[in-house]
Design a protein around this motif. Structure first.
Motif, PDB file in Angstrom:
ATOM      1  N   LEU A   1      -8.343  34.313  53.131  1.00 15.24           N
ATOM      2  CA  LEU A   1      -7.272  34.943  53.908  1.00 15.24           C
ATOM      3  C   LEU A   1      -6.076  34.009  54.072  1.00 15.24           C
ATOM      4  CD1 LEU A   1      -9.357  36.806  56.629  1.00 15.24           C
ATOM      5  CD2 LEU A   1      -8.098  37.823  54.717  1.00 15.24           C
ATOM      6  N   LEU A   2      -6.328  32.731  54.261  1.00 14.50           N
ATOM      7  CA  LEU A   2      -5.226  31.774  54.389  1.00 14.50           C
ATOM      8  C   LEU A   2      -4.471  31.614  53.074  1.00 14.50           C
ATOM      9  CD1 LEU A   2      -6.967  29.139  56.651  1.00 14.50           C
ATOM     10  CD2 LEU A   2      -5.020  30.594  57.282  1.00 14.50           C
ATOM     11  N   GLU A   3      -5.185  31.649  51.970  1.00 12.35           N
ATOM     12  CA  GLU A   3      -4.515  31.608  50.664  1.00 12.35           C
ATOM     13  C   GLU A   3      -3.593  32.818  50.499  1.00 12.35           C
ATOM     14  OE1 GLU A   3      -4.283  29.399  48.326  1.00 12.35           O
ATOM     15  OE2 GLU A   3      -5.927  28.012  48.711  1.00 12.35           O
ATOM     16  N   LEU A   4      -4.071  33.986  50.887  1.00 14.14           N
ATOM     17  CA  LEU A   4      -3.234  35.187  50.819  1.00 14.14           C
ATOM     18  C   LEU A   4      -2.052  35.101  51.774  1.00 14.14           C
ATOM     19  CD1 LEU A   4      -5.962  37.974  50.626  1.00 14.14           C
ATOM     20  CD2 LEU A   4      -4.389  37.275  48.807  1.00 14.14           C
ATOM     21  N   SER A   5      -2.298  34.589  52.961  1.00 14.87           N
ATOM     22  CA  SER A   5      -1.247  34.467  53.965  1.00 14.87           C
ATOM     23  C   SER A   5      -0.115  33.570  53.473  1.00 14.87           C
ATOM     24  CB  SER A   5      -1.830  33.918  55.266  1.00 14.87           C
ATOM     25  OG  SER A   5      -0.818  33.720  56.218  1.00 14.87           O
ATOM     26  N   LYS A   6      -0.454  32.442  52.876  1.00 12.37           N
ATOM     27  CA  LYS A   6       0.599  31.535  52.406  1.00 12.37           C
ATOM     28  C   LYS A   6       1.343  32.106  51.203  1.00 12.37           C
ATOM     29  CE  LYS A   6      -1.948  28.529  49.335  1.00 12.37           C
ATOM     30  NZ  LYS A   6      -1.282  28.002  48.205  1.00 12.37           N
TER      31      LYS A   6
ATOM     32  N   LYS B   1       5.541  31.726  52.538  1.00 12.05           N
ATOM     33  CA  LYS B   1       5.406  30.299  52.260  1.00 12.05           C
ATOM     34  C   LYS B   1       5.842  29.432  53.436  1.00 12.05           C
ATOM     35  CE  LYS B   1       6.079  30.906  47.306  1.00 12.05           C
ATOM     36  NZ  LYS B   1       4.713  31.047  46.999  1.00 12.05           N
ATOM     37  N   ASN B   2       6.576  30.001  54.391  1.00 11.61           N
ATOM     38  CA  ASN B   2       7.072  29.248  55.537  1.00 11.61           C
ATOM     39  C   ASN B   2       6.179  29.360  56.773  1.00 11.61           C
ATOM     40  OD1 ASN B   2       9.363  28.293  54.169  1.00 11.61           O
ATOM     41  ND2 ASN B   2      10.387  30.244  54.506  1.00 11.61           N
ATOM     42  N   LEU B   3       5.057  30.043  56.666  1.00  2.00           N
ATOM     43  CA  LEU B   3       4.117  30.126  57.785  1.00  2.00           C
ATOM     44  C   LEU B   3       3.223  28.888  57.727  1.00  2.00           C
ATOM     45  CD1 LEU B   3       3.206  31.856  60.191  1.00  2.00           C
ATOM     46  CD2 LEU B   3       1.579  32.965  58.676  1.00  2.00           C
ATOM     47  N   TYR B   4       3.734  27.805  58.311  1.00  4.13           N
ATOM     48  CA  TYR B   4       3.077  26.508  58.193  1.00  4.13           C
ATOM     49  C   TYR B   4       1.723  26.467  58.886  1.00  4.13           C
ATOM     50  CZ  TYR B   4       7.569  25.083  56.356  1.00  4.13           C
ATOM     51  OH  TYR B   4       8.703  24.986  55.603  1.00  4.13           O
ATOM     52  N   GLU B   5       1.510  27.359  59.830  1.00  6.66           N
ATOM     53  CA  GLU B   5       0.203  27.414  60.483  1.00  6.66           C
ATOM     54  C   GLU B   5      -0.888  27.719  59.462  1.00  6.66           C
ATOM     55  OE1 GLU B   5       2.944  28.964  61.482  1.00  6.66           O
ATOM     56  OE2 GLU B   5       3.237  28.576  63.617  1.00  6.66           O
ATOM     57  N   SER B   6      -0.579  28.598  58.502  1.00  5.17           N
ATOM     58  CA  SER B   6      -1.557  28.944  57.462  1.00  5.17           C
ATOM     59  C   SER B   6      -1.868  27.732  56.601  1.00  5.17           C
ATOM     60  CB  SER B   6      -1.033  30.079  56.583  1.00  5.17           C
ATOM     61  OG  SER B   6      -0.995  31.274  57.299  1.00  5.17           O
ATOM     62  N   ARG B   7      -0.843  27.018  56.215  1.00  3.69           N
ATOM     63  CA  ARG B   7      -1.048  25.831  55.373  1.00  3.69           C
ATOM     64  C   ARG B   7      -1.845  24.754  56.115  1.00  3.69           C
ATOM     65  NH1 ARG B   7       1.307  25.760  50.571  1.00  3.69           N
ATOM     66  NH2 ARG B   7       3.026  27.186  50.168  1.00  3.69           N
ATOM     67  N   PHE B   8      -1.530  24.544  57.393  1.00  2.00           N
ATOM     68  CA  PHE B   8      -2.230  23.517  58.161  1.00  2.00           C
ATOM     69  C   PHE B   8      -3.702  23.894  58.349  1.00  2.00           C
ATOM     70  CE2 PHE B   8      -3.415  21.314  62.116  1.00  2.00           C
ATOM     71  CZ  PHE B   8      -3.192  20.009  61.692  1.00  2.00           C
ATOM     72  N   ALA B   9      -3.953  25.150  58.709  1.00  5.87           N
ATOM     73  CA  ALA B   9      -5.337  25.604  58.883  1.00  5.87           C
ATOM     74  C   ALA B   9      -6.101  25.514  57.565  1.00  5.87           C
ATOM     75  CB  ALA B   9      -5.353  27.034  59.420  1.00  5.87           C
ATOM     76  N   LEU B  10      -5.435  25.868  56.475  1.00  6.85           N
ATOM     77  CA  LEU B  10      -6.068  25.783  55.155  1.00  6.85           C
ATOM     78  C   LEU B  10      -6.402  24.332  54.826  1.00  6.85           C
ATOM     79  CD1 LEU B  10      -6.958  27.371  52.679  1.00  6.85           C
ATOM     80  CD2 LEU B  10      -4.630  27.215  51.815  1.00  6.85           C
ATOM     81  N   ALA B  11      -5.490  23.424  55.135  1.00  7.14           N
ATOM     82  CA  ALA B  11      -5.751  22.002  54.889  1.00  7.14           C
ATOM     83  C   ALA B  11      -6.958  21.527  55.691  1.00  7.14           C
ATOM     84  CB  ALA B  11      -4.514  21.183  55.245  1.00  7.14           C
ATOM     85  N   LEU B  12      -7.060  21.960  56.944  1.00  2.00           N
ATOM     86  CA  LEU B  12      -8.208  21.560  57.768  1.00  2.00           C
ATOM     87  C   LEU B  12      -9.521  22.084  57.195  1.00  2.00           C
ATOM     88  CD1 LEU B  12      -6.796  21.981  61.382  1.00  2.00           C
ATOM     89  CD2 LEU B  12      -7.124  19.861  60.086  1.00  2.00           C
ATOM     90  N   LEU B  13      -9.511  23.322  56.743  1.00  2.00           N
ATOM     91  CA  LEU B  13     -10.729  23.883  56.141  1.00  2.00           C
ATOM     92  C   LEU B  13     -11.074  23.169  54.837  1.00  2.00           C
ATOM     93  CD1 LEU B  13     -10.293  27.687  56.859  1.00  2.00           C
ATOM     94  CD2 LEU B  13     -12.055  26.182  57.769  1.00  2.00           C
ATOM     95  N   TYR B  14     -10.046  22.831  54.052  1.00  2.00           N
ATOM     96  CA  TYR B  14     -10.299  22.082  52.824  1.00  2.00           C
ATOM     97  C   TYR B  14     -10.903  20.713  53.135  1.00  2.00           C
ATOM     98  CZ  TYR B  14      -7.947  25.333  49.627  1.00  2.00           C
ATOM     99  OH  TYR B  14      -7.605  26.414  48.862  1.00  2.00           O
ATOM    100  N   LEU B  15     -10.392  20.056  54.170  1.00  2.00           N
ATOM    101  CA  LEU B  15     -10.973  18.767  54.556  1.00  2.00           C
ATOM    102  C   LEU B  15     -12.431  18.917  54.972  1.00  2.00           C
ATOM    103  CD1 LEU B  15      -8.041  17.144  56.544  1.00  2.00           C
ATOM    104  CD2 LEU B  15      -8.984  16.380  54.354  1.00  2.00           C
ATOM    105  N   GLU B  16     -12.718  20.019  55.649  1.00  2.00           N
ATOM    106  CA  GLU B  16     -14.091  20.258  56.104  1.00  2.00           C
ATOM    107  C   GLU B  16     -15.066  20.382  54.942  1.00  2.00           C
ATOM    108  OE1 GLU B  16     -15.939  23.944  58.336  1.00  2.00           O
ATOM    109  OE2 GLU B  16     -14.699  22.743  59.688  1.00  2.00           O
TER     110      GLU B  16
END
Length: 81
Positions: free
Chosen positions: A42-47, A51-66
């Motif tokens: 869902l975050l991949e689709l959201s971004k 592309k300017n919804l930085y919350e999606s990118r940040f949340a995606l980065a956190l999940l990727y780190l996990e």
């Protein structure tokens, strides 16, 4: 959390509400309910939608780190200005 996850899935997949913010909120519900794979999708689709919804990118980065996808996390974080 599971009920929220179910409601957002219904909204996104059956009622076809697919704006970036709804996808982001669906990802938040998915994360809270423990469905991290769905949250990432869902975050991949959201971004892609906004592309300017930085919350999606940040949340995606956190999940990727996990999941130890450090390269993916770095890519997402580098796109946040």
């Amino acid at each position: 959390f599971e009920e929220s996850y179910t409601l957002y899935n219904h909204l996104i997949y059956e009622l076809k509400v697919r704006d970036a913010y709804t996808l982001f909120l669906g990802a938040v519900a998915s994360t809270a309910a423990g469905h991290h794979e769905n949250a990432i999708a869902l975050l991949e689709l959201s971004k892609l939608k906004n592309k300017n919804l930085y919350e999606s990118r940040f949340a995606l980065a956190l999940l990727y780190l996990e999941i130890k996808n450090n390269e993916g996390a770095v890519i997402q974080l580098s796109k946040i200005t």
